[in-house]
Design a protein around this motif. Structure first.
Motif, mmCIF file in Angstrom:
data_model
loop_
_atom_site.group_PDB
_atom_site.id
_atom_site.type_symbol
_atom_site.label_atom_id
_atom_site.label_comp_id
_atom_site.label_asym_id
_atom_site.label_seq_id
_atom_site.Cartn_x
_atom_site.Cartn_y
_atom_site.Cartn_z
ATOM 1 N N PRO A 12 0.828 -1.212 0.000
ATOM 2 C CA PRO A 12 0.000 0.000 0.000
ATOM 3 C C PRO A 12 0.863 1.263 0.000
ATOM 4 C CG PRO A 12 0.101 -0.915 2.202
ATOM 5 C CD PRO A 12 0.833 -1.873 1.300
ATOM 6 N N ARG A 13 0.255 2.356 -0.398
ATOM 7 C CA ARG A 13 0.939 3.652 -0.376
ATOM 8 C C ARG A 13 0.451 4.456 0.820
ATOM 9 N NH1 ARG A 13 0.314 5.807 -6.498
ATOM 10 N NH2 ARG A 13 1.388 4.079 -7.515
ATOM 11 N N GLY A 14 1.363 4.932 1.617
ATOM 12 C CA GLY A 14 1.012 5.842 2.700
ATOM 13 C C GLY A 14 0.546 5.199 3.990
ATOM 14 N N PHE A 15 0.473 3.878 4.038
ATOM 15 C CA PHE A 15 0.085 3.210 5.279
ATOM 16 C C PHE A 15 0.580 1.774 5.229
ATOM 17 C CE2 PHE A 15 -3.212 1.796 2.449
ATOM 18 C CZ PHE A 15 -3.629 0.568 2.930
ATOM 19 N N SER A 16 0.467 1.079 6.334
ATOM 20 C CA SER A 16 0.792 -0.346 6.403
ATOM 21 C C SER A 16 -0.476 -1.093 6.760
ATOM 22 C CB SER A 16 1.838 -0.611 7.488
ATOM 23 O OG SER A 16 3.036 0.052 7.193
ATOM 24 N N HIS A 17 -0.640 -2.294 6.216
ATOM 25 C CA HIS A 17 -1.804 -3.113 6.560
ATOM 26 C C HIS A 17 -1.796 -3.451 8.041
ATOM 27 C CE1 HIS A 17 -3.342 -3.717 2.551
ATOM 28 N NE2 HIS A 17 -2.137 -4.033 2.127
ATOM 29 N N GLY A 18 -0.613 -3.604 8.607
ATOM 30 C CA GLY A 18 -0.500 -3.922 10.019
ATOM 31 C C GLY A 18 0.942 -3.831 10.483
ATOM 32 N N VAL A 19 1.112 -3.725 11.782
ATOM 33 C CA VAL A 19 2.442 -3.725 12.386
ATOM 34 C C VAL A 19 2.412 -4.593 13.642
ATOM 35 C CG1 VAL A 19 3.152 -1.463 11.503
ATOM 36 C CG2 VAL A 19 2.027 -1.609 13.715
ATOM 37 N N GLU A 20 3.562 -5.150 13.931
ATOM 38 C CA GLU A 20 3.757 -5.913 15.167
ATOM 39 C C GLU A 20 4.816 -5.179 15.965
ATOM 40 O OE1 GLU A 20 5.213 -10.368 16.517
ATOM 41 O OE2 GLU A 20 5.553 -9.693 14.467
ATOM 42 N N ASP A 37 -10.826 -7.838 -2.635
ATOM 43 C CA ASP A 37 -9.781 -8.860 -2.695
ATOM 44 C C ASP A 37 -8.459 -8.250 -3.162
ATOM 45 O OD1 ASP A 37 -9.982 -8.562 -5.473
ATOM 46 O OD2 ASP A 37 -11.054 -10.453 -5.761
ATOM 47 N N GLU A 38 -7.457 -9.095 -3.382
ATOM 48 C CA GLU A 38 -6.124 -8.627 -3.760
ATOM 49 C C GLU A 38 -6.121 -7.900 -5.106
ATOM 50 O OE1 GLU A 38 -6.741 -11.724 -2.558
ATOM 51 O OE2 GLU A 38 -5.833 -11.405 -0.600
ATOM 52 N N LYS A 39 -7.136 -8.144 -5.939
ATOM 53 C CA LYS A 39 -7.236 -7.486 -7.246
ATOM 54 C C LYS A 39 -8.042 -6.191 -7.164
ATOM 55 C CE LYS A 39 -7.101 -11.885 -9.661
ATOM 56 N NZ LYS A 39 -7.885 -12.839 -10.457
ATOM 57 N N GLY A 40 -8.538 -5.877 -5.954
ATOM 58 C CA GLY A 40 -9.345 -4.679 -5.789
ATOM 59 C C GLY A 40 -10.795 -4.863 -6.192
ATOM 60 N N GLU A 41 -11.215 -6.110 -6.332
ATOM 61 C CA GLU A 41 -12.602 -6.395 -6.708
ATOM 62 C C GLU A 41 -13.431 -6.677 -5.459
ATOM 63 O OE1 GLU A 41 -12.440 -9.555 -9.557
ATOM 64 O OE2 GLU A 41 -11.177 -8.395 -10.920
ATOM 65 N N TYR A 42 -14.658 -6.191 -5.478
ATOM 66 C CA TYR A 42 -15.554 -6.329 -4.334
ATOM 67 C C TYR A 42 -16.756 -7.182 -4.701
ATOM 68 C CZ TYR A 42 -13.029 -2.627 -1.941
ATOM 69 O OH TYR A 42 -12.058 -1.899 -1.323
ATOM 70 N N PRO A 43 -17.090 -8.160 -3.862
ATOM 71 C CA PRO A 43 -18.326 -8.910 -4.100
ATOM 72 C C PRO A 43 -19.523 -7.963 -3.964
ATOM 73 C CG PRO A 43 -16.974 -9.994 -2.423
ATOM 74 C CD PRO A 43 -16.356 -8.660 -2.704
ATOM 75 N N ALA A 51 -16.874 -11.224 4.860
ATOM 76 C CA ALA A 51 -16.078 -12.453 4.886
ATOM 77 C C ALA A 51 -14.683 -12.208 4.325
ATOM 78 C CB ALA A 51 -16.783 -13.563 4.103
ATOM 79 N N VAL A 52 -14.581 -11.440 3.242
ATOM 80 C CA VAL A 52 -13.267 -11.117 2.670
ATOM 81 C C VAL A 52 -12.439 -10.313 3.673
ATOM 82 C CG1 VAL A 52 -12.072 -9.794 0.864
ATOM 83 C CG2 VAL A 52 -14.022 -11.225 0.265
#
Length: 84
Positions: A12-20, A37-43, A51-52
């Protein structure tokens, strides 16, 4: 501090998904995970999007060697609260 970045996810740009991080205790802090999802597609279905997002959270916890049982608070936020 260690950035949590699954290898198969785009960075991602400008942030992190998570940190430990270690401080007093061990912390795993996650950024907001969406229903895309990883492709940027939304159900189309809201339940499928939730769920995603939850699968993404579990994936990030696994990156830190944790499980969902280790995760305490979980805030769900929707931009369409009337659909919930």
């Amino acid at each position: 501090m260690r950035i949590l970045q699954p290898a198969e996810w785009s960075k991602p740009r400008g942030f992190s998904h998570g940190v430990e991080l270690d401080g007093p205790g061990r912390w795993v802090v996650l950024a907001g995970q969406t229903g895309g999802d990883e492709k940027g597609e939304y159900p189309a279905d809201l339940a499928a999007q939730v769920a995603v997002a939850l699968r993404r959270i579990v994936k990030l916890l696994a990156e830190a060697g944790a499980t969902p049982r280790a995760y305490r608070p979980l805030d769900l936020v929707s931009n369409q609260p009337k659909r919930i």
